[in-house]
Design a protein around this motif. Sequence first.
Motif, short mmCIF file in Angstrom:
data_model
loop_
_atom_site.label_atom_id
_atom_site.label_comp_id
_atom_site.label_asym_id
_atom_site.label_seq_id
_atom_site.Cartn_x
_atom_site.Cartn_y
_atom_site.Cartn_z
N PHE A 616 0.82 -1.21 0.00
CA PHE A 616 0.00 0.00 0.00
C PHE A 616 0.86 1.27 0.00
CE2 PHE A 616 -3.05 -3.13 1.28
CZ PHE A 616 -4.28 -2.66 0.84
N GLU A 617 2.12 1.16 -0.36
CA GLU A 617 3.02 2.30 -0.39
C GLU A 617 3.57 2.45 -1.80
OE1 GLU A 617 7.24 3.65 1.67
OE2 GLU A 617 6.06 2.06 2.57
N LEU A 618 3.55 3.65 -2.34
CA LEU A 618 4.02 3.90 -3.70
C LEU A 618 5.48 4.34 -3.69
CD1 LEU A 618 0.94 5.85 -5.14
CD2 LEU A 618 1.53 3.43 -5.50
N PRO A 619 6.22 4.00 -4.75
CA PRO A 619 7.60 4.51 -4.87
C PRO A 619 7.62 6.03 -4.98
CG PRO A 619 7.21 2.68 -6.39
CD PRO A 619 5.87 3.08 -5.85
N THR A 620 8.79 6.60 -4.75
CA THR A 620 8.96 8.05 -4.80
C THR A 620 10.14 8.40 -5.69
OG1 THR A 620 8.19 8.14 -2.50
CG2 THR A 620 9.18 10.13 -3.39
N ILE A 654 9.11 18.11 -4.89
CA ILE A 654 9.70 17.45 -3.73
C ILE A 654 8.60 16.69 -2.99
CG2 ILE A 654 10.83 17.81 -1.51
CD1 ILE A 654 12.16 20.27 -2.68
N ARG A 655 8.75 15.39 -2.94
CA ARG A 655 7.82 14.53 -2.20
C ARG A 655 8.66 13.69 -1.24
NH1 ARG A 655 2.71 14.78 -4.57
NH2 ARG A 655 2.70 15.66 -6.68
N GLU A 656 8.52 13.98 0.04
CA GLU A 656 9.30 13.28 1.06
C GLU A 656 8.73 11.88 1.26
OE1 GLU A 656 12.00 14.15 2.36
OE2 GLU A 656 12.11 16.30 1.97
N HIS A 657 9.57 10.88 1.06
CA HIS A 657 9.08 9.50 1.12
C HIS A 657 8.58 9.14 2.52
CE1 HIS A 657 8.59 5.44 -0.41
NE2 HIS A 657 9.10 5.01 0.73
N ALA A 658 9.09 9.80 3.55
CA ALA A 658 8.68 9.49 4.92
C ALA A 658 7.29 10.03 5.25
CB ALA A 658 9.70 10.04 5.91
N SER A 659 6.69 10.80 4.36
CA SER A 659 5.41 11.43 4.63
C SER A 659 4.24 10.58 4.16
CB SER A 659 5.35 12.79 3.93
OG SER A 659 4.06 13.34 4.01
N PHE A 660 3.19 10.50 4.99
CA PHE A 660 1.96 9.83 4.59
C PHE A 660 1.27 10.59 3.45
CE2 PHE A 660 2.28 7.67 8.68
CZ PHE A 660 1.72 6.42 8.41
N LEU A 661 1.58 11.87 3.30
CA LEU A 661 0.92 12.70 2.29
C LEU A 661 1.78 12.95 1.06
CD1 LEU A 661 -0.93 15.53 4.28
CD2 LEU A 661 -1.82 13.37 3.43
N LYS A 662 2.83 12.16 0.88
CA LYS A 662 3.77 12.47 -0.19
C LYS A 662 3.12 12.48 -1.57
CE LYS A 662 5.38 7.68 -0.85
NZ LYS A 662 5.05 7.58 -2.28
N ASP A 663 2.11 11.65 -1.79
CA ASP A 663 1.47 11.59 -3.10
C ASP A 663 0.27 12.52 -3.22
OD1 ASP A 663 2.98 9.48 -4.58
OD2 ASP A 663 2.41 8.29 -2.83
N LEU A 664 -0.03 13.26 -2.18
CA LEU A 664 -1.15 14.20 -2.19
C LEU A 664 -0.72 15.63 -1.93
CD1 LEU A 664 -3.70 12.12 -0.08
CD2 LEU A 664 -3.61 12.31 -2.57
#
Length: 680
Positions: A616-620, A654-664
């Motif tokens: 349930f986690e997408l690559p970054t 910039i999308r921080e991979h550690a963030s739950f909101l990185k894809d939003l």
Amino acid sequence: MRSLVSTATLMFAAGLAGAAAAQEPGRGVTTVDEIVVTAAPYGVTADATTIAVDVLDQEALLSAPAGGLGDVLNGLPGVRSTSFAAGASRPVIRGLAGPRVQVLANGLGLIDASSLSPDHQVAADPGEATRIEVLRGPQTLAFGGSAIGGVVNVIDGRIAEQAPEGGVSGRVSAQSSSVDEGVSVGAAISLAAGPLVFTLDGLRREAEDYDIPVPSESRRQLAAEGEAFEDTGATTLENSFVNLDAYGAGVSYIGGWGFVGLSVKRTETDYGVPGHAHHHEDEDHDDDHGHDEEEVVTIGLEQTRYDLRGVYDFAGGPLAQVRFAGGYADYTHTEFEGDETGTIFASEGYEGRVEVVQRRQGGRDGAFGLQALSRDFNAIGDEAYVPQTDIVEYGAFVLQRLDRGGWGLEGGLRVDTRDLDSVAGSESFTNVSGSLGVFAKPSEAWFVGASISRNGRAPTEAELFAEGPHIATRAFEIGDADLDSEEVTSLEAALHYDDGGQLEADLHLFHARYDGFIDLRPTGDEEDELPVFAYVQTDAEFYGLEAEARITAWSRGDDRVVLSGGYDIVRGSTDLGAASRVPPFALSAGVEASYGPLLARVKARRVGSQSRVAEFELPTDGYTRYDAFLGWRPAAVPGVMVYVEGQNLGDAEIREHASFLKDLAPAPGRNVRMGLSFTF
């Protein structure tokens, strides 16, 4: 409890016996430059300990960007941010976050609920701080099992430990930013009146929704939803505003024997949570058919906190000083759905510490202490996925360090208990943690160290008792009351080099093996239209390195040109697959020049892509960020700096991979920041 008291008594007796053997004349503790008080009550220097340490001092903080704690610390070696929103960010240390990273205020816990969920703001803002100390790794026995991943100590100086020089001192800072039309203003003053020192401080921050260089939803997120990505260019991230007020006061009585002081602090903030909206059915629609309306989610946080802290210096004998601190806080985190109150999270409690520092003798330092916490947590509302829980913790520790000049040893032992009494059940845990390190100084420039530690962390109320929808993580979470304590065995090697002039270098290698790692994993079921995630225990392994170097390429008097570089990486895996939200590598390079009243910095930072992901986690994708800073310190007005900084000059996505909101919710785009600071 009886076993803890017995063990604590033995530890205190051992500490007293060691102190008696280490008696020497004089008073107070040993003072050395750049002491890091978070590492141990007796203080050690950052370049003479096997623990990985970073320090942001007042000068750095006065010109630091306005923002949450995690975002301000993001970019330090091994440190990233949860970056959940402009108003909520918590540090991620070596791939670990939440309850595994202990955030402190002047050495005491925050008594908030920020470790419970990534959308909960930390009740300590960098704008209040005079100093922030960051310890990476689990060798932090002075603070217990919640520090199994690291410690961040925010020191605010609200309780003065010494009288200001000349009877008065203070600081003023102000800055604005273009990306969010943000404004931040802060001030603090310290006044001496005989043996009394009074302090007063305040901070105000306002920021609108910030600009981003791309549409908010990532290409991968849209593809997962079966939608096509359309690059419409720069836009504004809706509901990313933040408003914050924090103010406090303190008074200290300072004498030749030490000091004692009281303080009070009030924090009020509200902020938006981008990418989150609740759907409500409108039954009164004109076409007689209900339709869904989205209500944006905003959060209001309030905390009132009272603190007592002091030090008593012994004039002679085996003990140098006693340090004591106590705090009470009343915290409320309210989630609003449009204009309606949704879920309320409340945390109220007390924490206290007593530390006894031995007098130094023959290169030997030591300390021992007790810690206690009582906290009442409650959640009310439709998304109160964690039940009301009363938490009581006790801890006892002893730390010892021997420095023979060319070599030395350091180690410690700690015992903790945690009792959780909830409407869903009651659980009790006892953990014993210990560490042992050895170091050598082959020459004045070199320091080489290695350590091994075994640490335990009791489960939290969420890990044990959660059951319900958690919108911040987009999951229906289920706890497990049968969880055992999480234990980790870690190895760390440290190398410091400082020739006193041209070259400084720092290297840390680490490996941590977890027994009973508590992980949140999908079950494959669905509840309330959300995937079900359950807390389970497995084995896990984290390893990596952090490296920094600074080279003085040119110097003449106080003028100089310094080249710097850094690299950090962490790998995390469990027996169930890749660990979730482990950040990728980061590589940085910079140039800093000071010439007369001018200070200039240019920095480039490359963060890699991350394809090692959990379910349930997408690559970054990776990114490169460029920043440039120019400051002016007029000689005619000492203590003043005027500066301008360009951040993310390349307008990178910039999308921080550690963030739950990185894809939003990507990080802000290009920003111009202007500010002024003044110390007196």
